[in-house]
Design a protein around this motif. Structure first.
Motif, mmCIF file in Angstrom:
data_model
loop_
_atom_site.group_PDB
_atom_site.id
_atom_site.type_symbol
_atom_site.label_atom_id
_atom_site.label_comp_id
_atom_site.label_asym_id
_atom_site.label_seq_id
_atom_site.Cartn_x
_atom_site.Cartn_y
_atom_site.Cartn_z
ATOM 1 N N LEU A 1 -69.166 40.765 -28.786
ATOM 2 C CA LEU A 1 -67.744 40.515 -29.049
ATOM 3 C C LEU A 1 -67.505 39.608 -30.252
ATOM 4 N N GLY A 2 -68.541 38.906 -30.693
ATOM 5 C CA GLY A 2 -68.407 38.074 -31.877
ATOM 6 C C GLY A 2 -68.209 36.603 -31.567
ATOM 7 N N LYS A 3 -68.238 35.802 -32.619
ATOM 8 C CA LYS A 3 -68.185 34.344 -32.493
ATOM 9 C C LYS A 3 -66.833 33.849 -31.994
ATOM 10 N N GLU A 4 -65.743 34.466 -32.460
ATOM 11 C CA GLU A 4 -64.410 33.966 -32.118
ATOM 12 C C GLU A 4 -64.149 34.045 -30.614
ATOM 13 N N THR A 5 -64.416 35.204 -30.025
ATOM 14 C CA THR A 5 -64.217 35.370 -28.586
ATOM 15 C C THR A 5 -65.151 34.452 -27.799
ATOM 16 N N THR A 6 -66.384 34.348 -28.245
ATOM 17 C CA THR A 6 -67.360 33.496 -27.561
ATOM 18 C C THR A 6 -66.930 32.035 -27.589
ATOM 19 N N ALA A 7 -66.432 31.587 -28.748
ATOM 20 C CA ALA A 7 -65.982 30.193 -28.869
ATOM 21 C C ALA A 7 -64.827 29.907 -27.922
ATOM 22 N N ARG A 8 -63.966 30.891 -27.730
ATOM 23 C CA ARG A 8 -62.781 30.695 -26.882
ATOM 24 C C ARG A 8 -63.158 30.485 -25.419
ATOM 25 N N ILE A 9 -64.249 31.088 -24.962
ATOM 26 C CA ILE A 9 -64.606 31.006 -23.546
ATOM 27 C C ILE A 9 -65.763 30.046 -23.272
ATOM 28 N N THR A 10 -66.354 29.472 -24.323
ATOM 29 C CA THR A 10 -67.552 28.643 -24.137
ATOM 30 C C THR A 10 -67.278 27.391 -23.312
ATOM 31 N N VAL A 11 -66.244 26.636 -23.686
ATOM 32 C CA VAL A 11 -65.979 25.356 -23.017
ATOM 33 C C VAL A 11 -65.730 25.555 -21.527
ATOM 34 N N GLY A 12 -64.859 26.513 -21.188
ATOM 35 C CA GLY A 12 -64.565 26.779 -19.783
ATOM 36 C C GLY A 12 -65.790 27.259 -19.021
ATOM 37 N N SER A 13 -66.617 28.081 -19.690
ATOM 38 C CA SER A 13 -67.823 28.614 -19.040
ATOM 39 C C SER A 13 -68.806 27.511 -18.684
ATOM 40 N N LEU A 14 -68.902 26.494 -19.542
ATOM 41 C CA LEU A 14 -69.851 25.407 -19.310
ATOM 42 C C LEU A 14 -69.304 24.337 -18.375
ATOM 43 N N LEU A 15 -67.984 24.128 -18.416
ATOM 44 C CA LEU A 15 -67.400 23.066 -17.599
ATOM 45 C C LEU A 15 -67.176 23.466 -16.143
ATOM 46 N N LEU A 16 -66.943 24.762 -15.887
ATOM 47 C CA LEU A 16 -66.691 25.186 -14.500
ATOM 48 C C LEU A 16 -67.853 24.848 -13.565
ATOM 49 N N PRO A 17 -69.104 25.194 -13.909
ATOM 50 C CA PRO A 17 -70.204 24.830 -12.993
ATOM 51 C C PRO A 17 -70.356 23.323 -12.832
ATOM 52 N N ILE A 18 -70.007 22.552 -13.863
ATOM 53 C CA ILE A 18 -70.052 21.092 -13.744
ATOM 54 C C ILE A 18 -69.017 20.620 -12.730
ATOM 55 N N CYS A 19 -67.806 21.173 -12.827
ATOM 56 C CA CYS A 19 -66.751 20.825 -11.869
ATOM 57 C C CYS A 19 -67.160 21.204 -10.449
ATOM 58 N N MET A 20 -67.816 22.357 -10.312
ATOM 59 C CA MET A 20 -68.268 22.788 -8.990
ATOM 60 C C MET A 20 -69.350 21.860 -8.455
ATOM 61 N N ALA A 21 -70.201 21.348 -9.354
ATOM 62 C CA ALA A 21 -71.309 20.482 -8.922
ATOM 63 C C ALA A 21 -70.813 19.122 -8.456
ATOM 64 N N ILE A 22 -69.746 18.598 -9.077
ATOM 65 C CA ILE A 22 -69.277 17.255 -8.722
ATOM 66 C C ILE A 22 -68.185 17.276 -7.661
ATOM 67 N N THR A 23 -67.641 18.454 -7.356
ATOM 68 C CA THR A 23 -66.605 18.562 -6.326
ATOM 69 C C THR A 23 -67.250 18.698 -4.948
ATOM 70 N N PRO A 24 -66.869 17.870 -3.993
ATOM 71 C CA PRO A 24 -67.477 17.945 -2.647
ATOM 72 C C PRO A 24 -67.327 19.327 -2.020
ATOM 73 N N SER A 25 -68.356 19.771 -1.370
ATOM 74 C CA SER A 25 -68.326 21.065 -0.684
ATOM 75 C C SER A 25 -68.040 20.824 0.793
ATOM 76 N N ILE A 26 -66.761 20.818 1.117
ATOM 77 C CA ILE A 26 -66.336 20.555 2.489
ATOM 78 C C ILE A 26 -65.284 21.581 2.904
ATOM 79 N N SER A 27 -65.127 21.745 4.201
ATOM 80 C CA SER A 27 -64.125 22.661 4.725
ATOM 81 C C SER A 27 -62.877 21.873 5.114
ATOM 82 N N LEU A 28 -61.774 22.148 4.430
ATOM 83 C CA LEU A 28 -60.533 21.418 4.710
ATOM 84 C C LEU A 28 -59.740 22.040 5.850
ATOM 85 N N VAL A 29 -59.959 23.322 6.108
ATOM 86 C CA VAL A 29 -59.261 23.997 7.208
ATOM 87 C C VAL A 29 -60.283 24.783 8.024
#
Length: 276
Positions: free
Chosen positions: A74-102
């Motif tokens: 898809l090229g550099k432009e499309t890749t650049a647009r999704i890079t930050v979100g792609s890398l930060l989502l697993p980080i957010c998942m790793a630091i967010t507690p895995s608990i059942s609220l309901v």
């Protein structure tokens, strides 16, 4: 320059909030009940349940693979647009507690689906993405002209079907139910929740209708020149946008003047601009 920098900071802040909302929906609602509703996060729930692998790590690996595929296809432009979100989502998942609220699975997928829709809609608002399975549909569109929405639906459906082998038919049904909720909530968030109605009126007493609308009801309107398809006569049609709470009152007043008036009503998602 300062304004541009402030805008970038605000966009990054919105992205962080959106990604954390996605992480909460996965870690606190979907995963505790073993419901995979599609996407890379859904795949991570399935693999964690089957093999015990870490969800955040799975999403990270999938997103890296998708970034590489995006870069070479898809090229550099499309890749650049999704890079930050792609890398930060697993980080957010790793630091967010895995608990059942309901404890109720149905309630979990309802809340989880709504939160997931909110997170994705926020990302769309700033033209960002969390990567993952949103990349293959873009590749298929570029090389085979497949519609991205259809391709993404097929991928998410395949993930939902895998629930049958992981957690049973109930999880599969809940995953589909959650996907519908996400779609509906995203639609309302993206187009606004302040819904109105657009009303088109043709009447043999149009002058009286105009007077009622503008003076008694204090409602602005637009006059359109139209031609009857059957008669060929030139006529005028009124178009007005009204609040839902005012709709029945306005229609009632018009019917009092002309019970035979032609009235066409449509739902309006958003209205911008002033009066003309």
């Amino acid at each position: 320059m300062k304004e541009k920098g402030f805008k970038l900071i605000m966009q990054f802040a919105v992205m962080l909030v959106a990604l954390e909302v996605l992480a909460i929906s996965i870690n606190m609602f979907y995963a505790p009940h073993n419901v995979a509703a599609g996407g890379a996060t859904g795949i991570s729930i399935l693999l964690e349940d089957a093999l015990g692998w870490n969800r955040a790590l799975i999403v990270f690996v999938i997103n890296i693979a998708m970034l590489l595929a995006s870069y070479f296809t898809l090229g550099k432009e499309t890749t650049a647009r999704i890079t930050v979100g792609s890398l930060l989502l697993p980080i957010c998942m790793a630091i967010t507690p895995s608990i059942s609220l309901v404890s109720d699975r149905t309630l979990a997928v309802i809340v989880g689906g709504a939160l997931y829709a909110l997170g994705v809609a926020l990302l769309y608002q700033i033209d960002a993405s969390s990567g993952g399975t949103t990349v293959p549909p873009l590749i298929l569109k570029k090389y085979f002209n497949f519609k991205p929405s259809v391709s993404l639906l097929v991928i998410d459906t395949m993930v939902c079907v895998m629930n049958i082998f992981s957690s049973g038919i109930e999880a599969f049904i809940l995953a589909l139910f959650s996907s519908v909720i996400t779609l509906l909530v995203m639609n309302y968030i993206e187009t606004g929740i302040d819904r109105k109605k657009s009303v088109y009126i043709m009447s043999s007493h149009l002058a009286e209708v105009e007077e009622i609308i503008s003076e008694s009801l204090d409602q602005s309107y637009t006059s359109l020149d139209v031609q009857g398809g059957f008669s060929g006569d030139n006529k005028r049609m009124l178009m007005l946008v009204v609040e839902n709470s005012e709709y029945h009152r306005i229609i009632g007043r018009i019917r009092e003047i002309d019970p035979q008036a032609f009235i066409l009503t449509t739902n309006v998602a958003e209205v911008h601009g002033g009066q003309y």
